[in-house]
Scaffold this motif. Structure first.
Motif, PDB file in Angstrom:
ATOM      1  N   HIS A 227       1.248  -1.235  -0.160  1.00 24.87           N
ATOM      2  CA  HIS A 227      -0.077  -0.118   0.260  1.00 24.87           C
ATOM      3  C   HIS A 227       0.687   1.205   0.119  1.00 24.87           C
ATOM      4  CE1 HIS A 227      -3.823   2.570  -0.029  1.00 24.87           C
ATOM      5  NE2 HIS A 227      -3.463   2.579   1.471  1.00 24.87           N
ATOM      6  N   LEU A 228       2.395   1.380   0.419  1.00 27.05           N
ATOM      7  CA  LEU A 228       3.180   2.045   0.213  1.00 27.05           C
ATOM      8  C   LEU A 228       3.562   2.592  -1.227  1.00 27.05           C
ATOM      9  CD1 LEU A 228       3.861   1.900   4.166  1.00 27.05           C
ATOM     10  CD2 LEU A 228       2.080   3.320   3.216  1.00 27.05           C
ATOM     11  N   GLY A 229       2.731   0.976  -1.964  1.00 32.82           N
ATOM     12  CA  GLY A 229       3.599   1.196  -3.265  1.00 32.82           C
ATOM     13  C   GLY A 229       4.715   0.447  -3.321  1.00 32.82           C
ATOM     14  N   PHE A 394      10.132   6.199   0.940  1.00 31.42           N
ATOM     15  CA  PHE A 394      10.640   5.345   0.984  1.00 31.42           C
ATOM     16  C   PHE A 394      11.029   5.111  -0.786  1.00 31.42           C
ATOM     17  CE2 PHE A 394       6.453   4.804   2.815  1.00 31.42           C
ATOM     18  CZ  PHE A 394       7.620   3.902   4.320  1.00 31.42           C
ATOM     19  N   PRO A 395      13.123   6.094  -0.609  1.00 32.84           N
ATOM     20  CA  PRO A 395      13.335   6.417  -2.224  1.00 32.84           C
ATOM     21  C   PRO A 395      13.499   5.378  -3.351  1.00 32.84           C
ATOM     22  CG  PRO A 395      14.880   7.176  -0.261  1.00 32.84           C
ATOM     23  CD  PRO A 395      13.827   5.769   0.008  1.00 32.84           C
ATOM     24  N   SER A 396      13.287   4.507  -3.305  1.00 32.43           N
ATOM     25  CA  SER A 396      13.552   3.461  -4.040  1.00 32.43           C
ATOM     26  C   SER A 396      12.083   2.112  -4.240  1.00 32.43           C
ATOM     27  CB  SER A 396      14.999   2.836  -4.312  1.00 32.43           C
ATOM     28  OG  SER A 396      15.062   2.123  -3.111  1.00 32.43           O
ATOM     29  N   LYS A 400       4.045   2.280  -8.903  1.00 33.85           N
ATOM     30  CA  LYS A 400       3.358   3.786  -9.586  1.00 33.85           C
ATOM     31  C   LYS A 400       2.657   4.777  -7.844  1.00 33.85           C
ATOM     32  CE  LYS A 400      -1.126   1.784 -10.166  1.00 33.85           C
ATOM     33  NZ  LYS A 400      -1.881  -0.033 -10.664  1.00 33.85           N
ATOM     34  N   GLU A 401       3.055   3.975  -7.347  1.00 27.44           N
ATOM     35  CA  GLU A 401       3.062   5.288  -5.443  1.00 27.44           C
ATOM     36  C   GLU A 401       3.615   4.985  -4.597  1.00 27.44           C
ATOM     37  OE1 GLU A 401      -1.756   4.207  -4.715  1.00 27.44           O
ATOM     38  OE2 GLU A 401      -0.343   2.464  -5.594  1.00 27.44           O
ATOM     39  N   PHE A 402       3.617   5.903  -4.339  1.00 27.59           N
ATOM     40  CA  PHE A 402       4.977   6.852  -3.570  1.00 27.59           C
ATOM     41  C   PHE A 402       4.773   7.173  -2.372  1.00 27.59           C
ATOM     42  CE2 PHE A 402       4.980  10.198  -6.159  1.00 27.59           C
ATOM     43  CZ  PHE A 402       5.241   9.912  -7.203  1.00 27.59           C
ATOM     44  N   VAL A 403       5.334   7.501  -1.384  1.00 26.01           N
ATOM     45  CA  VAL A 403       4.910   8.652  -0.118  1.00 26.01           C
ATOM     46  C   VAL A 403       5.501   9.468  -0.181  1.00 26.01           C
ATOM     47  CG1 VAL A 403       4.546   8.542   2.372  1.00 26.01           C
ATOM     48  CG2 VAL A 403       4.375   6.198   1.629  1.00 26.01           C
ATOM     49  N   LEU A 443      -0.309   9.417  -0.023  1.00 25.88           N
ATOM     50  CA  LEU A 443       0.010   8.176  -1.307  1.00 25.88           C
ATOM     51  C   LEU A 443       0.225   9.032  -2.424  1.00 25.88           C
ATOM     52  CD1 LEU A 443       1.275   5.269  -1.511  1.00 25.88           C
ATOM     53  CD2 LEU A 443      -1.000   4.958  -1.154  1.00 25.88           C
ATOM     54  N   TYR A 444       1.121   9.445  -3.168  1.00 26.71           N
ATOM     55  CA  TYR A 444       1.084   9.867  -4.969  1.00 26.71           C
ATOM     56  C   TYR A 444       1.176   7.891  -5.763  1.00 26.71           C
ATOM     57  CZ  TYR A 444       0.300  14.391  -3.971  1.00 26.71           C
ATOM     58  OH  TYR A 444       0.333  15.605  -3.504  1.00 26.71           O
ATOM     59  N   CYS A 445       0.281   8.273  -6.645  1.00 32.02           N
ATOM     60  CA  CYS A 445      -0.058   7.849  -7.341  1.00 32.02           C
ATOM     61  C   CYS A 445       0.151   8.382  -8.933  1.00 32.02           C
ATOM     62  CB  CYS A 445      -1.773   7.065  -7.675  1.00 32.02           C
ATOM     63  SG  CYS A 445      -1.988   5.565  -9.338  1.00 32.02           S
ATOM     64  N   VAL A 446       0.745   7.958  -9.604  1.00 35.62           N
ATOM     65  CA  VAL A 446       1.067   8.632 -11.541  1.00 35.62           C
ATOM     66  C   VAL A 446       1.641   7.288 -12.030  1.00 35.62           C
ATOM     67  CG1 VAL A 446       2.934   9.447 -12.658  1.00 35.62           C
ATOM     68  CG2 VAL A 446       2.886   9.904 -10.627  1.00 35.62           C
ATOM     69  N   THR A 447       0.334   7.118 -13.306  1.00 34.00           N
ATOM     70  CA  THR A 447       0.475   6.157 -14.319  1.00 34.00           C
ATOM     71  C   THR A 447       0.694   6.091 -15.571  1.00 34.00           C
ATOM     72  OG1 THR A 447      -1.716   6.253 -14.980  1.00 34.00           O
ATOM     73  CG2 THR A 447      -1.426   4.932 -12.923  1.00 34.00           C
TER      74      THR A 447
END
Lengths: 468, 510
Positions: A227-229, A394-396, A400-403, A443-447
């Motif tokens: 869930h945290l990507g 969490f840099p790596s 498609k999602e990242f905190v 939580l950002y989502c980019v697709t």
């Protein structure tokens, strides 16, 4: 009795039809036909609904008038994900799922609904290729439902009633799982233990796993990406440890990642679940969700499926193929309370969308979309982290999602999102309530739907938003 | 019996390959946008997690994919035939609803949007909830359950929460249902951890009050029943049933699967029920989709409403906000449920109105009685519980047992043969079969009298065929996309194949 304007949805909404049937039945009024119902059972409060709007033009104007105020991810730039993700849907998916033959079908026979059954088989077959698994059920309600079903399958397989579930999970999904497992502690409830995550990586805390895993555990459930990507890079190690105590390894995954990411079966996951929504289903205000359950084609697993599933078979004519339900008897339709769990009408029309989507994508499409998403997401994260006070938590190793961590801005996510909304942007999902340990994070989502100029717009709006 | 000339019908027949056999290397059906980010995408996937072998999916052009699935749609009866699929209440699905829910203001709304930006959606959810309140007397509704079975499960979860809140969950271990209840009642009760007591159907077509009294005790957690049942028989003692269960401390759940014939006449709360369920994909004009997306709208009393799954809508001065009740059981499914289907149901209900619902209920009962009269004139067809002489409600269950005894032709054979004439397969019966060789047609309100007559004419014709040429019926269908499926190996681990890859392996093709 029948109104002056016959209703367009009712073929017999005419005085003639009413009269003809009453006469054939030998009744003088419709009320006579309700003779079974005792008089004191009738509602006394009257029905307060207004008369129907029989003109379609007026009906559309009415409903449209209510709905048109909704903002949406087409007129806004959106970075919301968290269990319901914005992806491009090829037009052919809409065309096929909109066909009346599929929309209004209900059950049929293997011959009369042959086409739909074949489409279901193709859903399972194509998903099976993505997952590298040979036994795939028809879809369940959602990823959360699939999680609940899978954990209960594992409990039946092992005869154990304790399960371990990742804490880096969508809280909505987790809540559904709790309902399926018997949250209030009734008989046969499953005990759920949380599997903590490492605050530095967002991945499973192996020490916590070691502390909780023993031979009383029926299953361990993790998601990758979670869930945290982030991807669970230790999934193979976890699987080995889970198998060592005789438990089942359940892995949840995003099928859209599987063009570039190894399927969980490759490291020995036993039951693989996930969402079907990324495969051609609109967001639908949350009504686009669907779930899948898949395993190796081993009798041990097949006999515990709670779903319906279609199998290829032959017909009375040599060389001809048909599709029929396999292991129907173990479903709730066949066995009532003796069934493996329960099933019912689910999201089978979405399975038609899913199979069309997978067929259009093919192996190259899945590989490309995976690459595009992961590349766009990383580039976006990098650009956002150049803004003062904004960091990637969490840099790596994410998909498609990242905190995004806003703690150093001194602002709340809610405030930032309000400012973004004023610029026509839906900011990331606020994590501060469900993951308080992350403080003010989103939580950002980019697709694949996001262009570089979209990200320029976000970056500039966000830079403005975090300036105090 | 006067009969109309039967129509000629033949399904499209394409010998369509499975999609896994189609395509050619290199073809493309869609091309995703290219990445604009810099850097090597594969470097972002941890090395141990990279996919090493491409999935074995077909490679096809867009027109080929479209054509393949058009072929499959043509080989599906759907709206093409006349479907009197009983117990499921087939409705016309107005296309205006589909048009509306496909628009961005529904399809492209994200569930996590600020509620202030989706007031239109929330308003319709609220208004539809109010309409169901008017029809049932229940205080609150949730649309989270993804179908009727999920609504039944919701009730078992509410039951757990209710008894747990009173400290009685350990004691309240039994849920009572009847043999005529849909299998989802016993299966969800068992899944929620309850023991199931199933009352048998007796002489009147329903279990006796005495049987219920004998089953009820301080272990009773809930009663789960439908009424009328799938035979069109109404239990006139239902209020007494509810009282008996309440006196014992249990909750009463009304499965309104068969609401169509009684809508606008009965209100679940006025009969004493604590909770009820409506299936929007049957009673309220929403698509069946071959099995969803469905909605089981679950409604309950004020007392139980605090246990409903969240989030819940709360009306404030200038609109709606989403709230979580501290006593909520949590979630049955993610988000607010199948919102587009709720909007479609609202659209249908608005088109029908109170007067339209009443006429639809009237017509469904009138049409069923019309059908029953004609069907029972076909020699060899009987109805379940013939001793119950009062008129049935919106459906009647019939038996073909006499014809089977006479000719060897079964209900399944007749079901298959009728599809040769453009009739959608009829429903037989849920488990357990309480009568032999059952079939359960339900006309509803959508089909015209001519369609109903045609359906019965086909049935009469096939029954004649059973007597004159039984083999023709037993080997049917003959005009369908494919011949009768061989169901014999479907439970055999060596033969079942739910994926193409499994099929190939088991048939030595891999």
């Amino acid at each position: 009795m029948s109104p002056l304007t016959p209703h367009p949805y009712m073929g017999n909404s005419t005085e003639t039809a009413h009269a003809r049937m009453l006469s054939a039945v030998g009744a003088s009024s419709v009320e006579e036909l309700f003779e079974q119902i005792p008089a004191d059972h009738y509602g006394t409060q009257g029905i307060t609904l207004p008369d129907g709007i029989v003109s379609e033009a007026e009906l559309e104007r009415h409903v449209d008038g209510i709905l048109r105020s909704n903002a949406n991810t087409r007129d806004h730039l959106s970075f919301l994900g968290a269990g319901s993700w914005q992806h491009y849907i090829p037009a052919v998916c809409d065309e096929i799922a909109g066909r009346s033959e599929f929309l209004t079908s209900v059950w049929g026979t293997p011959s009369s609904d042959h086409g739909r059954n074949q489409a279901w088989f193709e859903f399972s077959s194509q998903l099976g290729e993505l997952l590298d698994l040979e036994f795939v059920g028809l879809p369940v309600y959602s990823w959360g439902s699939a999680g609940g079903n899978a954990l209960r399958m594992a409990a039946r397989l092992t005869g154990r009633n304790r399960v371990i579930v990742t804490a880096a999970i969508d809280p909505e999904r987790r809540a559904v799982i709790e309902s399926y497992c018997g949250k209030q502690g009734s008989a046969r409830a499953l005990e759920i233990l949380d599997l903590g995550y490492d605050p530095a990586t967002g991945q499973v805390d192996l020490d916590d796993l070691a502390a909780k895993l023993d031979d009383s555990i029926a299953a361990v459930y993790i998601d990758t990406p979670n869930h945290l990507g982030v991807f669970e890079t230790q999934a193979a190690e976890i699987t080995t440890r889970v198998h060592a105590v005789g438990a089942e390894m359940i892995v949840g995954t995003d099928p859209l990642s599987l063009g570039i990411v190894a399927p969980p079966a490759s490291y020995g996951a036993d039951i693989v679940i996930g969402s079907t929504q990324p495969l051609g289903v609109p967001l639908n205000a949350g009504g686009g969700v669907g779930g899948f359950i898949a395993t190796r084609d081993e009798e041990r697993y097949a006999r515990e499926f709670p779903t319906l599933q279609v199998s290829l078979t032959d017909t009375l004519v040599a060389g001809e193929r048909a599709f029929g339900l396999t292991l129907f008897g173990q479903s709730s339709y066949g066995s009532r309370e003796e069934a493996n769990d329960w099933t019912g009408n689910s999201v089978y029309l979405w399975a038609i969308r899913n199979t069309v989507y997978m067929a259009l994508m093919g192996p190259a499409g899945f590989s490309e979309i995976g690459s595009t998403i992961i590349s766009n997401a990383h580039e976006t994260a990098q650009r956002l982290s150049a803004i003062d006070g904004v960091t990637v938590r969490f840099p790596s190793e994410y998909f498609k999602e990242f905190v995004i961590d806003f703690n150093d801005t001194g602002l709340t996510v809610a405030d930032i999102n309000k400012r973004l909304l004023a610029d026509g942007i839906f900011g990331g999902k606020d994590l501060s309530v469900d993951f308080p340990e992350l403080g003010q994070s989103a939580l950002y989502c980019v697709t694949e739907v996001h262009s570089e100029s979209d990200i320029d717009r976000l970056t500039s709006s966000l830079r403005k938003a975090v300036q105090r | 019996m006067t009969r109309n000339k039967l129509r000629e019908f033949h399904s499209a027949r394409w010998s369509e390959p499975v999609i896994m056999e189609m395509g050619a290397p290199g073809r493309r059906g869609t091309v995703p946008p290219t990445a604009w980010g810099s850097g090597d995408p594969s470097a972002f996937v941890p090395s141990g997690l990279r996919r090493t072998q491409a999935p074995g999916l077909p490679e096809m052009s867009e027109p080929d994919v479209l054509r393949h699935y058009l072929h499959l749609s043509q080989q599906t009866m759907g709206m093409v035939g006349i479907s009197l699929f009983g117990t499921c209440t087939m409705k016309y699905n107005p296309r205006i609803s589909e048009r509306i829910i496909a628009r961005p203001y529904v399809a492209d709304v994200h569930p996590a949007q600020d509620p202030a930006t989706m007031q239109g959606v929330l308003q319709i959810v609220h208004q539809f909830s109010e309409a169901l309140t008017a029809l049932s007397g229940m205080a609150a509704f949730t649309f989270q359950p993804g179908g009727g079975a999920a609504a039944a499960f919701t009730h078992t979860a509410v039951t757990r929460a209710y008894h747990a809140s009173r400290g009685e969950l350990g004691q309240r271990t039994e849920i009572i249902t009847t043999a005529q209840a849909h299998p989802s009642s016993p299966s969800t009760a068992a899944a929620a951890g309850f023991d199931v007591i199933t009352l048998p159907t007796e002489e009147d077509g329903y279990p006796s009050v005495e049987a219920l009294r004998a089953a009820v005790s301080d272990r009773t957690a809930a009663l789960m029943v439908n009424n009328p049942d799938d035979m069109g028989i109404y239990n006139p003692h239902i209020k007494e049933w509810v009282d008996i269960v309440h006196e014992a401390g249990g909750l009463c759940f009304y499965d309104h699967a068969n609401f169509n014939g009684v809508m606008t006449r009965l209100r679940a709360a006025e009969l004493g029920f604590d909770a009820c369920m409506f299936m929007l994909h049957k009673t309220f004009g929403v698509t069946k989709g071959g099995g969803g997306p469905a909605v089981g709208a679950y409604g309950c009393s004020e007392e139980l409403s605090k246990f409903l799954p969240g989030p819940r809508l709360e009306k404030v001065n200038d609109g709606f906000v989403l709230v979580e009740s501290p006593s909520s059981l949590g979630r049955i499914r993610e988000y607010l449920g199948n919102v587009p289907q709720v909007i479609a149901a609202y659209t249908w209900l608005t088109a029908m109105g109170g007067n339209g619902l009443r006429e639809a209920a009237d017509l469904s009962v009138l049409t069923n009685n019309y059908m029953e009269k004609r069907i029972l004139k076909i020699p060899g067809i009987t109805k379940a519980f013939p001793q119950v002489t009062k008129r049935r409600l919106e459906m009647t269950r019939f038996s073909l047992a006499e014809i089977t005894a006479e000719t060897g032709v079964t209900a399944v054979d007749i079901q298959n043969r009728m599809t040769d004439f453009g009739i959608d397969a009829f429903w037989l019966s849920h488990e357990p079969w309480t009568i032999p060789e059952p079939f359960t047609p339900e006309a509803g309100e959508a089909w015209s009298i001519e369609d109903i007559d045609y359906w019965i004419d086909v049935l009469a014709h096939v029954v004649d065929e059973a007597r004159s040429d039984a083999e023709l019926v037993k080997t049917s269908p003959h005009n369908q996309a494919v011949a009768r499926a061989n169901m014999s190996g479907l439970d055999d681990p060596e033969r079942w194949a739910t994926t193409w890859r499994a099929y190939q392996r088991k048939n030595g093709q891999q």
